[in-house]
Design a protein around this motif. Structure first.
Motif, PDB file in Angstrom:
ATOM      1  N   ALA A   2     -18.047  31.216   2.513  1.00 32.99           N
ATOM      2  CA  ALA A   2     -19.275  30.564   2.061  1.00 32.99           C
ATOM      3  C   ALA A   2     -20.450  31.470   2.402  1.00 32.99           C
ATOM      4  N   PHE A   3     -21.174  31.901   1.375  1.00 35.82           N
ATOM      5  CA  PHE A   3     -22.299  32.813   1.578  1.00 35.82           C
ATOM      6  C   PHE A   3     -23.596  32.009   1.556  1.00 35.82           C
ATOM      7  N   GLN A   4     -24.334  32.065   2.692  1.00 36.30           N
ATOM      8  CA  GLN A   4     -25.545  31.279   2.848  1.00 36.30           C
ATOM      9  C   GLN A   4     -26.789  32.108   2.487  1.00 36.30           C
ATOM     10  N   ALA A   5     -27.814  31.406   2.000  1.00 33.80           N
ATOM     11  CA  ALA A   5     -29.088  32.039   1.658  1.00 33.80           C
ATOM     12  C   ALA A   5     -30.163  31.474   2.581  1.00 33.80           C
ATOM     13  N   PRO A   6     -30.441  32.139   3.711  1.00 41.67           N
ATOM     14  CA  PRO A   6     -31.393  31.579   4.683  1.00 41.67           C
ATOM     15  C   PRO A   6     -32.827  31.521   4.180  1.00 41.67           C
ATOM     16  N   GLY A   7     -33.114  32.142   3.033  1.00 43.14           N
ATOM     17  CA  GLY A   7     -34.434  31.987   2.438  1.00 43.14           C
ATOM     18  C   GLY A   7     -34.705  30.571   1.981  1.00 43.14           C
ATOM     19  N   GLU A   8     -33.639  29.803   1.794  1.00 40.85           N
ATOM     20  CA  GLU A   8     -33.740  28.369   1.503  1.00 40.85           C
ATOM     21  C   GLU A   8     -32.991  27.651   2.629  1.00 40.85           C
ATOM     22  N   ALA A   9     -33.718  27.327   3.676  1.00 47.41           N
ATOM     23  CA  ALA A   9     -33.114  26.945   4.958  1.00 47.41           C
ATOM     24  C   ALA A   9     -32.261  25.690   4.854  1.00 47.41           C
ATOM     25  N   ARG A  10     -31.173  25.730   5.600  1.00 49.50           N
ATOM     26  CA  ARG A  10     -30.327  24.563   5.849  1.00 49.50           C
ATOM     27  C   ARG A  10     -29.966  24.570   7.342  1.00 49.50           C
ATOM     28  N   GLY A  11     -29.468  23.463   7.822  1.00 49.21           N
ATOM     29  CA  GLY A  11     -29.183  23.331   9.247  1.00 49.21           C
ATOM     30  C   GLY A  11     -28.316  24.439   9.799  1.00 49.21           C
ATOM     31  N   THR A  12     -27.264  24.839   9.064  1.00 47.41           N
ATOM     32  CA  THR A  12     -26.373  25.896   9.548  1.00 47.41           C
ATOM     33  C   THR A  12     -26.902  27.288   9.239  1.00 47.41           C
ATOM     34  N   GLY A  13     -28.026  27.367   8.515  1.00 51.43           N
ATOM     35  CA  GLY A  13     -28.601  28.669   8.186  1.00 51.43           C
ATOM     36  C   GLY A  13     -29.310  28.654   6.857  1.00 51.43           C
ATOM     37  N   GLY A  14     -28.556  28.508   5.742  1.00 46.78           N
ATOM     38  CA  GLY A  14     -29.180  28.553   4.427  1.00 46.78           C
ATOM     39  C   GLY A  14     -28.332  27.888   3.371  1.00 46.78           C
ATOM     40  N   LEU A  15     -28.939  27.703   2.203  1.00 47.27           N
ATOM     41  CA  LEU A  15     -28.253  27.096   1.061  1.00 47.27           C
ATOM     42  C   LEU A  15     -26.953  27.847   0.774  1.00 47.27           C
ATOM     43  N   LEU A  16     -25.881  27.100   0.527  1.00 44.41           N
ATOM     44  CA  LEU A  16     -24.603  27.705   0.184  1.00 44.41           C
ATOM     45  C   LEU A  16     -24.627  28.045  -1.298  1.00 44.41           C
ATOM     46  N   GLY A  17     -24.674  29.349  -1.604  1.00 46.31           N
ATOM     47  CA  GLY A  17     -24.862  29.749  -2.992  1.00 46.31           C
ATOM     48  C   GLY A  17     -23.664  30.374  -3.659  1.00 46.31           C
ATOM     49  N   LEU A  18     -22.797  31.031  -2.890  1.00 41.68           N
ATOM     50  CA  LEU A  18     -21.684  31.778  -3.461  1.00 41.68           C
ATOM     51  C   LEU A  18     -20.438  31.519  -2.622  1.00 41.68           C
ATOM     52  N   PHE A  19     -19.288  31.421  -3.308  1.00 47.79           N
ATOM     53  CA  PHE A  19     -18.035  31.116  -2.614  1.00 47.79           C
ATOM     54  C   PHE A  19     -16.931  32.068  -3.079  1.00 47.79           C
ATOM     55  N   GLY A  20     -15.933  32.231  -2.217  1.00 53.28           N
ATOM     56  CA  GLY A  20     -14.729  32.971  -2.542  1.00 53.28           C
ATOM     57  C   GLY A  20     -13.619  32.513  -1.616  1.00 53.28           C
ATOM     58  N   VAL A  21     -12.434  33.071  -1.781  1.00 51.88           N
ATOM     59  CA  VAL A  21     -11.306  32.723  -0.910  1.00 51.88           C
ATOM     60  C   VAL A  21     -10.791  33.998  -0.242  1.00 51.88           C
TER      61      VAL A  21
END
Length: 631
Positions: free
Chosen positions: A230-249
């Protein structure tokens, strides 16, 4: 008459004998003290030699030059043993009888013993390196990780020695922490330095021993494992760091890692889900904000282990596939990893390096691209990074440093479904939360509600004052000053408006302050105006929050006053501890923390009471409590 004369003569002889004895003792003491000073000088020299050789040995060991490492470590051991012998010299014992010097002598003895333990720990590390095959011209990290694969057999061979080294360093760290405080400035500085260095080495080596146990389980020694990236974008803050924008396995098999299925969150979760299950407190705190149905809101909570479970439940509901865990990272962790991989060439026509990665991802890509282009750019970048890691084309020591820094600063977090693996992840501090034992914890975190990436410009300053009461309670005031340094335009994905009616650069957030268990909010204000916060619970920890709009270039000040009824047990505890836990932000918060103790005439607490710096990692302070018997 003769009897009286005889008595006087007897008394005179006794006085003469006593005088001679006193002179003899004084001369002996002078000789002993002089000898003691000479011994102390030799002891200091031996300690300095031991420290220098330990440092040289550690560098050589990390670089794979085991012959030099052994020579330096054995030299360190000899010097440490020499200093320990000098510390037991009779003249040093005589010095300990001199008022105010006894603690200094004890400190010298403790420093000598700790130096010997550290040298022995270094020799255990040397044996570990040889057992793992690092004596064949390879650096230690290369013996563990090469050509894209973690060598499980090497970990198995080296683990016993690393565990023994960790035990020796723990023993040395404990003895240093228990040492009396010396009076001489030189020894005060030496003790503080030794505590920091041996304590740091103890923590690192203990975590290293845990990693030797964790990595085979995590990376598929007993079968293939799959983790959601789960790749977070801290420019759009969320509790764990940032918005979850991109995913992979991420696929882990026999020590190798590969990445597949990189895609934007909107493609993976094209529509809201039926609510997934979560702990009751999570549902009550975040359920109404769609944290159980939308991936974008799933990490409003800062408690990563719970967020990871919610996220995997969403993934399973959407795909029907059950994964083994979650790895969350952000552009700051990516930049750290690029120190190990080197530049990624020609990503959209530009090389991405450790120096420019954070700016390219968190600023430039949101200004230059539309949403689809930005997602494609980020997907290419992450694919290139993990392909490089998969090939093993990287600097091993830099990789270890990058991973450690990313975990410490909360920009890389792990969660595993397997309880045994998760327990070890928690022990090394990679789980994105704090230990339950750290009851006196405060965390300031925000969630962006302006649907932009304007937290790239956010600066926060946190000033906390703790006053300990005579009944063990704590009265705490925290002032959070928030500055939005964003420009007023032009409109973009970075500045918004994400909501049509908003101006570009607006930062709308819910600012939250997590407090120690049992805390009671007394007062809450925004820019000096009293207001009523939103109150809820993050597990057992109370939280107070408020919605704030800060225009581009503007500031806001939040002040909270709260009390903790049972902050410390004065009858059983000699120290008070307080932990500041960070949110993984683009710009680390700055903090100031002071502790006083009410009703004590000698200014409350023993030792340092004021702390400040960057909240770029967990900050835990401990202060000695005063008995209240000062003048």
């Amino acid at each position: 008459m003769r009897h009286e004369w005889g008595t006087r003569m007897k008394r005179r002889r006794q006085r003469l004998i006593r005088r001679r004895v006193m002179i003899f003792v004084a001369l002996l003491m002078v000789l002993l003290l002089g000898d003691g000073a000479y011994v102390a000088f030799g002891l200091k020299s031996s300690l300095e030699t031991s420290k220098r050789s330990l440092s040289n040995g550690a560098v050589a060991l990390g670089g794979g030059d085991l012959a030099i490492a052994e020579g330096e470590l054995r030299k360190a051991l000899r010097s440490a043993q020499e200093s320990a012998g000098l510390a037991r010299h009779p003249s040093v014992g005589a010095l300990s009888l001199v008022p105010k010097i006894g603690d200094d002598v004890s400190t010298l003895q403790v420093l000598s013993a700790a130096s010997e333990l550290a040298a022995r720990a270094g020799l255990q590390g040397l044996q570990a390196a040889r057992a793992m095959g690092a004596d064949q011209g390879r650096e230690l990290i290369e013996a563990i990780y090469s050509e894209g694969r973690v060598n499980f057999d090497a970990l198995h061979q080296g683990r016993p020695f690393v565990e023994r080294a960790a035990g020796l360093l723990r023993q040395g760290s404990h003895s240093l922490d228990s040492a009396p405080e010396p009076t001489l400035t030189l020894l005060q500085d030496a003790l503080e330095t030794a505590r920091d260095e041996v304590g740091g080495a103890s923590e690192s080596t203990s975590k290293g021993a845990l990693l030797f146990d964790l990595l085979p389980k995590l990376l598929g020694a007993d079968g293939k494992r799959k983790y959601l990236l789960a790749f977070q974008a801290p420019g759009e803050a969320r509790g764990t760091g940032g918005l979850l924008g991109l995913f992979g396995v991420l696929h882990a098999t026999d020590g190798r890692i590969s990445l597949t299925g990189i895609q934007p969150g909107g493609d993976l979760f094209p529509a809201p889900l039926s609510p997934v299950r979560a702990p009751g407190w999570f549902e009550r705190a975040y359920g109404t904000q769609k944290a159980l149905t939308q991936f974008q809101q799933s990490n409003l909570s800062p408690r990563f282990p719970t967020v990871a479970r919610v996220l995997l439940s969403m993934y399973t509901a959407q795909t029907g596939t059950k994964l083994d865990g979650v790895v969350a990272m952000d552009p700051i962790a990516l930049a750290e990893l690029l120190r190990a991989t080197g530049p990624l060439p020609d990503i959209n026509g530009e090389d991405v390096t450790s120096d420019n990665a954070a700016t390219l991802v968190m600023h430039d890509s949101y200004v230059e691209f539309n949403e689809d282009e930005q997602n494609a750019y980020l997907a290419d970048l992450i694919d290139a990074l993990w392909s490089t890691i998969e090939r093993g084309d990287l600097d091993g020591p830099q990789l270890a440093t990058a991973l450690g820094e990313s975990v410490r600063s909360q920009h890389l977090k792990l969660w595993a479904r397997d309880p045994d693996i998760q327990e070890t992840i928690e022990e090394i501090g990679a789980h994105g939360w704090f230990p339950p034992s750290q009851g006196n914890v405060q965390m300031v975190f925000s969630n962006n509600y302006s649907v932009n990436k304007v937290d790239y410009y956010l600066q926060r300053d946190i000033d906390t004052k703790v006053e300990l009461g005579q009944d063990g309670s704590a009265d705490i005031t925290t002032i959070v000053t928030i500055e939005n340094q964003a420009p007023t335009g032009p409109p973009s994905l970075l500045l918004g408006p994400g909501i049509k009616s908003d101006p570009p650069g607006l930062n709308r957030m819910v600012l939250n302050i997590l407090m120690p268990m049992g805390s009671l909010v007394r007062d809450f204000s925004l820019d000096g105006e009293p207001t009523v916060p939103i109150e809820y619970n993050e597990g057992a920890f109370p939280v107070a929050g408020y919605v704030i709009d800060i225009a581009a270039g503007g500031t806001a000040t939040v002040k909270i006053h709260y009390s903790v009824p049972d902050a410390v047990n004065l009858s059983e505890q000699e120290t008070f501890s307080f932990t500041l836990f960070p949110q993984a932000t683009v710009n680390p918060d700055s903090f100031a923390l002071s502790v006083t103790q009410a009703g004590v005439t000698d200014n409350a607490v023993e030792g340092d009471r004021n702390y400040s710096g960057a909240l770029d990692q967990t900050r835990r302070i401990q202060v000695g409590l005063s008995s209240g018997e000062g003048d």
